[in-house]
Each structure stands twice: as structure tokens, then as C-alpha cells.
Design an enzyme around this catalytic site. Structure first.
Site, PDB file in Angstrom:
ATOM      1  N   GLU A  38     -25.694  60.153  15.506  1.00 36.36           N
ATOM      2  CA  GLU A  38     -24.300  59.708  15.294  1.00 36.36           C
ATOM      3  C   GLU A  38     -23.765  59.060  16.584  1.00 36.36           C
ATOM      4  OE1 GLU A  38     -21.634  62.805  13.599  1.00 36.36           O
ATOM      5  OE2 GLU A  38     -20.382  62.468  15.353  1.00 36.36           O
ATOM      6  N   TYR A  39     -24.013  59.687  17.736  1.00 38.41           N
ATOM      7  CA  TYR A  39     -23.587  59.111  19.018  1.00 38.41           C
ATOM      8  C   TYR A  39     -24.218  57.721  19.194  1.00 38.41           C
ATOM      9  CZ  TYR A  39     -21.702  63.396  21.337  1.00 38.41           C
ATOM     10  OH  TYR A  39     -20.972  64.492  21.711  1.00 38.41           O
ATOM     11  N   SER A  87     -22.011  68.674   7.765  1.00 38.00           N
ATOM     12  CA  SER A  87     -21.492  67.391   8.244  1.00 38.00           C
ATOM     13  C   SER A  87     -20.676  66.695   7.172  1.00 38.00           C
ATOM     14  CB  SER A  87     -22.641  66.478   8.672  1.00 38.00           C
ATOM     15  OG  SER A  87     -22.104  65.242   9.114  1.00 38.00           O
ATOM     16  N   GLY A  88     -19.730  65.903   7.660  1.00 39.60           N
ATOM     17  CA  GLY A  88     -18.942  65.103   6.738  1.00 39.60           C
ATOM     18  C   GLY A  88     -17.455  65.259   6.961  1.00 39.60           C
ATOM     19  N   LYS A 126     -29.075  69.516  12.701  1.00 39.67           N
ATOM     20  CA  LYS A 126     -27.684  69.043  12.789  1.00 39.67           C
ATOM     21  C   LYS A 126     -27.417  68.455  14.182  1.00 39.67           C
ATOM     22  CE  LYS A 126     -23.346  68.335  11.701  1.00 39.67           C
ATOM     23  NZ  LYS A 126     -22.511  68.323  12.833  1.00 39.67           N
ATOM     24  N   HIS A 176     -28.848  65.078  14.206  1.00 39.48           N
ATOM     25  CA  HIS A 176     -27.929  64.245  13.418  1.00 39.48           C
ATOM     26  C   HIS A 176     -26.775  63.774  14.306  1.00 39.48           C
ATOM     27  CE1 HIS A 176     -23.995  63.997  11.443  1.00 39.48           C
ATOM     28  NE2 HIS A 176     -24.610  63.431  10.409  1.00 39.48           N
ATOM     29  N   ASN A 177     -26.190  64.699  15.048  1.00 43.39           N
ATOM     30  CA  ASN A 177     -25.054  64.332  15.889  1.00 43.39           C
ATOM     31  C   ASN A 177     -25.473  63.382  17.013  1.00 43.39           C
ATOM     32  OD1 ASN A 177     -23.667  66.153  14.290  1.00 43.39           O
ATOM     33  ND2 ASN A 177     -22.460  66.941  15.989  1.00 43.39           N
ATOM     34  N   ARG A 211     -48.121  58.651  43.447  1.00 40.82           N
ATOM     35  CA  ARG A 211     -48.015  60.118  43.504  1.00 40.82           C
ATOM     36  C   ARG A 211     -49.184  60.710  44.278  1.00 40.82           C
ATOM     37  NH1 ARG A 211     -48.667  62.721  38.812  1.00 40.82           N
ATOM     38  NH2 ARG A 211     -47.422  64.509  39.446  1.00 40.82           N
ATOM     39  N   ARG A 249     -20.731  57.312  27.196  1.00 34.26           N
ATOM     40  CA  ARG A 249     -19.469  58.065  27.095  1.00 34.26           C
ATOM     41  C   ARG A 249     -19.037  58.564  28.469  1.00 34.26           C
ATOM     42  NH1 ARG A 249     -18.789  61.559  21.488  1.00 34.26           N
ATOM     43  NH2 ARG A 249     -19.805  60.072  20.113  1.00 34.26           N
TER      44      ARG A 249
HETATM   45  C1  6PG Z   1     -20.105  65.832  11.546  1.00 37.59           C
HETATM   46  C2  6PG Z   1     -19.761  65.504  12.997  1.00 37.59           C
HETATM   47  C3  6PG Z   1     -19.061  66.610  13.695  1.00 37.59           C
HETATM   48  C4  6PG Z   1     -18.872  66.352  15.185  1.00 37.59           C
HETATM   49  C5  6PG Z   1     -17.740  65.494  15.497  1.00 37.59           C
HETATM   50  C6  6PG Z   1     -17.359  65.402  16.951  1.00 37.59           C
HETATM   51  O1  6PG Z   1     -21.286  65.777  11.281  1.00 37.59           O
HETATM   52  O2  6PG Z   1     -19.222  66.079  10.729  1.00 37.59           O
HETATM   53  O3  6PG Z   1     -20.970  65.293  13.671  1.00 37.59           O
HETATM   54  O4  6PG Z   1     -19.837  67.754  13.512  1.00 37.59           O
HETATM   55  O5  6PG Z   1     -18.637  67.535  15.818  1.00 37.59           O
HETATM   56  O6  6PG Z   1     -17.962  64.234  14.984  1.00 37.59           O
HETATM   57  O7  6PG Z   1     -18.392  65.189  17.833  1.00 37.59           O
HETATM   58  P1  6PG Z   1     -18.083  64.778  19.348  1.00 37.59           P
HETATM   59  O8  6PG Z   1     -16.773  65.418  19.732  1.00 37.59           O
HETATM   60  O9  6PG Z   1     -19.179  65.339  20.182  1.00 37.59           O
HETATM   61  O10 6PG Z   1     -17.996  63.302  19.357  1.00 37.59           O
END
Ligand code: 6PG
Length: 475
Positions: free
Chosen positions: A177-178, A116-117, A170, A173-174, A432, A274
Site C-alpha cells: 500500500e505504501y 483491511s478496507g 497484512k 499488504h500495508n 572486502r 515519507r
Molecule cells: C488498511 C490500511 C490500514 C492502515 C492505514 C494507515 O488495510 O485498511 O492498511 O490498516 O493502518 O491505512 O497506515 P499508515 O498510517 O501507516 O499510513
């Protein structure tokens, strides 16, 4: 990404062999960015493998999915047992589980590593989350930790666990991130549509927040985005079509949470936010038909900014607590020993969710590695106590002014649900059982001869149903 990782490794004293299927790219790279560095080119997979020292360590940075399997097959004829294949893409963790087993059967070591990064991270220090065959770790540890980001001198890279554990972490992590991005977008919406702030004013708010508890990469780039004007002097962000894209890692996190029965609600809402944004033409039609309040903010602007900061912070704490709940459950379900303090440290620097806040999470898990929930840590528990009045006001403001705040709202609903000793699931169980004879258990204080402990009870509610229950009790 690949080129930048190579340059990063070369800067740390490693000799790297570069290969790309479009061989002209290799020549261009060698003649330009790689010039004068310890980087050797290869024009075929055979040449790449011939030039590598044993055990070979081959890192793939290709599109997740079939391309990874295809590349592995191309490599295999030129590898020897004990060689290591590292997949540095955003692969789905079940694929990494499968590849790890498949390659182990052939005598090769597989590593699935979260990276990541972005491009800058790859060049100057990414967060690396490797997992897979543990026999590979001693062979890649020093290079991975050397090229990774550092937080207070410690590498933001450690061994995550077996099989697809690295790609799993990871993925979470993503997902987080969302969630972070959605929370920031909701704060922007409340300030802009809700209270009439200009982009410059919102940029100023983010500047201030970036020196407090919200200090993070995502807050920092949001500030810069809000300050960024087009040639006509107006903020470019306001010209961008409001439909969010996604490559799927957040969705995988939400699906995994449903599969494992974990209430990772904030990431789920962030994914749905989204998808709601993506049905733009339908929203445009709905905006002409469906009514709601017209935002009219009359309160104190500074008070709103301060309340929002607290609401964002509290919601973020919930999101990370939920993410670690999922990690805990995955460890149990998949038999991985996942190390929470190490994961928090890997996310502390180099990656997209890097923040000061992750330093506090690292501290919490270091002090108590088997902490049941982040919310039980004194630091976070008091932070939520301090924030919750503001948080509730912000959720109410969103509802009363018609500004959608799905992430703030679900975080608060989770918090109130999590701290409830009693929830209305008693009624749900009765429903139920009423319509489907699905049975229920009674509360401990009502255990008796009539309702023995852990006995599946069914009531013939109407006198017309049977006395036979449909299935066993599954919570
Ligand atoms: C990272 C990001 C990366 C991710 C993009 C796009 O850690 O560098 O998480 O891996 O793929 O940010 O993600 P989306 O297209 O799903 O928004």
C-alpha cells in the site's frame, strides 16, 4: 471499525455481543445503529463472556501493542479452554507469534487477523487475513468468509497460516500500500511540477487510468481527491502540508525485508520518501541553498501521460513481485505454508490495494502455485516488455527535470539488477577481501586445484596483509 464489523456480521444473520470499555458507547450503539438488529450489548467483560456461545469467539479491535496484551489478560478469567481470541488490529506479527504460543499453553486458541478496507470495508466487506492456531479456523471460517468482500463470488478471506502469518501478510499488504501510494504521488508530481498539469487535468488522467490496467481503489480515490475543491473553488489537496505520517506497518515490512535479506526496494523507498517529506523545515532550508534543473516540459502531453501509465504499471509489477519474494522467504524462515493464490485473492477485493491487477496475480499463481517469481509469469513478463521503454523514459525525465521519483527509479534498478547474470559484486568481494580478509569464491569456470569449488579464498593483496582469512564466506 468494531461497530461496522458487528453491523456487517448482524446483516449476515449472526447474533453479536457488543462491548466497549466506555459502556455509554455500547448503550448509544444499541439505541442507534444497532437498533432492530441481532446485536446484544454487554456492560462488562464478565457479561460479554457469559453471553457468548461456546466455544466463545471474541474479536478484539484495539490499538496494536500493549493494549492487546492487557485486554487478553482481562478476558482470560472468564474464558474456558477451547475458546478463541481474535486480534483484528494491525499487530506486529512477532507479537502474534508470541500470543499464539502463550494462549495455546493455556488451552486457548489465538487468531491474529489482518483486516483491511477501512471503516467502509468493515461495514460492507473487508479483506480478512486470518492466521494463528489452525484449530480455530473451522469455528470462524463461515462468519469470516460471509462478512468478507467477494471477488467474482469468492470470499476475499482464507486461512493464511500458523502463528502470526495473518498479521505478517497484512503487514506486507500495508507495505505494498505504501509503495502504490508513493508511485501515484510520483506520477502526480511529474504531471504537476514537471509538466504543469492542473489538478483537474491530473484528475482526468486518473479517471482514464482507472479504466485500464491501473484500475484500482487507490487510483480511484486519487481521482476524487484531485477533483475535490475547497469552498473557495480551489483543490484542497494543494492546501495540505506535505509531510507524510505513518503508523509503522510499512517500516516493519522494510525492516523484515532487511532481516530476511530480500531486496524489497520499492517499499523501502516508499518508507524513506515519507521520512524525507517529514523533515520539512530542513527541506525548506535546502531548497534555498541547493540547485538543480528547473522543470520545463516541452514534449507531447498525451505521450507523457501514456508513458507514465506504463511506468506506473511496470513499477507496480516489480513492487508486487518483491512483496511475494518476501512472503516466499518468510514461509521458509518461519516454517509457514503460505498459499500465494489465496493471498492474491484476499487482496483482490475489500482492501486498500484492491485492483484489477490483483485478479491477474491470482490467475498467475493459480496457474502455477509454486511460480518462483511473478516476473516469470508470461502475462507479467510481456507487460514489462511492453512497458519498459516508457518506464526508462519516465525515470530519465525525472532525473533530467529534478523531480524525485524514488519508487519508479528503484523499481527499474531492481529490474535491471534482477535480470543481470553478472553484477559488480565480484569487485565488492575483492574489496572486502583486500581490507578485511573476508574471502571470496571463484566463478565455476575458474575452479581448479588452486581455487577448489566452494573454497573460501583469501589473497594477500599487498604482500603486507596476512594469509589468514577473517571469517567464513557468507552470502
Ligand atoms: C488498511 C490500511 C490500514 C492502515 C492505514 C494507515 O488495510 O485498511 O492498511 O490498516 O493502518 O491505512 O497506515 P499508515 O498510517 O501507516 O499510513
Amino acid at each position: 471499525m468494531g461497530q461496522n464489523l458487528i453491523l456487517n456480521a448482524a446483516d449476515h444473520g449472526y447474533t453479536v455481543v457488543a462491548f466497549n470499555r466506555t459502556v455509554s458507547k455500547v448503550d448509544h450503539f444499541l439505541a442507534n445503529e444497532a437498533k432492530g438488529k441481532s446485536i446484544v450489548g454487554a456492560h462488562s467483560i464478565e457479561e460479554l463472556c457469559a453471553k457468548l456461545k461456546r466455544p466463545r469467539r471474541v474479536m478484539l479491535l484495539v490499538k496494536a501493542g500493549q493494549a492487546v496484551d492487557d485486554f487478553i489478560e482481562l478476558l482470560l478469567p472468564y474464558l474456558e479452554p477451547g475458546d478463541i481470541i481474535i486480534d483484528g488490529g494491525n499487530s506486529h506479527f512477532p507479537d502474534s507469534n508470541r500470543r499464539c504460543k502463550y494462549l495455546a499453553e493455556k488451552g486457548f486458541l489465538f487468531v491474529g487477523s489482518g483486516v483491511s478496507g477501512g471503516e467502509e470495508g468493515a461495514r460492507y466487506g473487508p479483506s480478512l487475513m486470518p492466521g494463528g492456531n489452525p484449530a480455530a479456523w473451522p469455528h470462524i471460517k463461515s462468519i469470516f468468509q460471509d462478512i468478507s468482500a467477494k471477488s467474482d463470488g469468492e470470499p476475499c478471506c482464507d486461512w493464511v497460516g500458523d502463528e502470526g502469518a495473518g498479521h505478517f501478510v497484512k503487514m506486507v499488504h500495508n507495505g505494498i500500500e505504501y509503495g502504490d501510494m508513493q508511485l501515484i504521488c510520483e506520477a502526480y508530481d511529474l504531471l504537476k511540477r514537471g509538466a504543469g498539469f492542473t489538478d483537474k487535468e491530473i484528475g482526468d488522467v486518473f479517471t482514464k487510468w482507472n479504466s485500464g490496467v491501473l484500475d484500482s481503489f487507490l487510483v480511484e480515490i486519487t481521482r476524487d481527491i484531485l477533483y475535490y475543491n475547497d469552498d473557495d473553488g480551489t483543490p484542497i489537496v494543494e492546501k495540505i502540508l506535505d509531510t507524510a505520517g505513518q503508523k509503522g506497518t510499512g517500516k516493519w515490512t522494510a525492516i523484515n525485508a532487511l532481516d530476511l535479506g530480500m531486496p524489497v526496494t520499492l517499499i523501502g523507498e516508499a518508507v524513506f520518501a515519507r521520512t524525507l517529506s517529514a523533515i520539512k523545515s530542513e527541506r525548506v532550508r535546502a531548497s534555498k541553498i541547493l540547485s538543480g534543473p528547473i522543470p520545463k516540459f516541452e514534449g507531447d502531453r498525451q505521450e507523457l501521460v501514456d508513458q507514465l501509465e506504463q511506468a506506473l504499471y511496470a513499477s507496480k509489477i516489480i513492487s508486487y513481485a518483491q512483496g511475494f519474494m518476501l512472503i516466499r522467504e518468510a514461509g521458509k524462515e518461519y516454517g509457514w505454508t503460505l498459499n500465494n493464490p489465496a493471498i492474491a485473492l484476499m487482496w483482490r477485493g475489500g482492501c486498500i490495494i484492491r485492483s484489477v491487477f490483483l485478479g491477474d496475480i491470482t490467475r498467475a499463481y493459480r496457474a502455477q502455485p509454486d511460480l518462483e517469481n511473478l516476473l516469470f509469469d508470461d502475462f507479467f513478463h510481456s507487460a514489462i516488455d511492453k512497458a519498459q521503454d516508457s518506464w526508462r523514459k519516465i525515470v530519465a525525465l525525472g532525473a533530467m527535470s529534478g523531480i524525485p521519483t524514488p519508487a519508479f527509479t528503484t523499481a527499474l534498478a531492481f529490474y535491471d539488477g534482477y535480470r543481470s547474470e553478472r553484477l559488480p559484486a565480484n569487485l565488492l568481494q575483492a574489496q572486502r577481501d583486500y581490507f578485511g580478509a573476508h574471502t571470496f569464491h571463484v566463478l565455476p569456470e575458474y575452479v581448479s586445484d588452486k581455487y577448489p569449488a566452494n573454497k573460501d579464498v583469501h589473497i594477500n593483496w599487498t604482500g603486507r596483509g596476512g594469509n589468514v582469512s577473517a571469517s567464513t564466506y557468507l552470502a
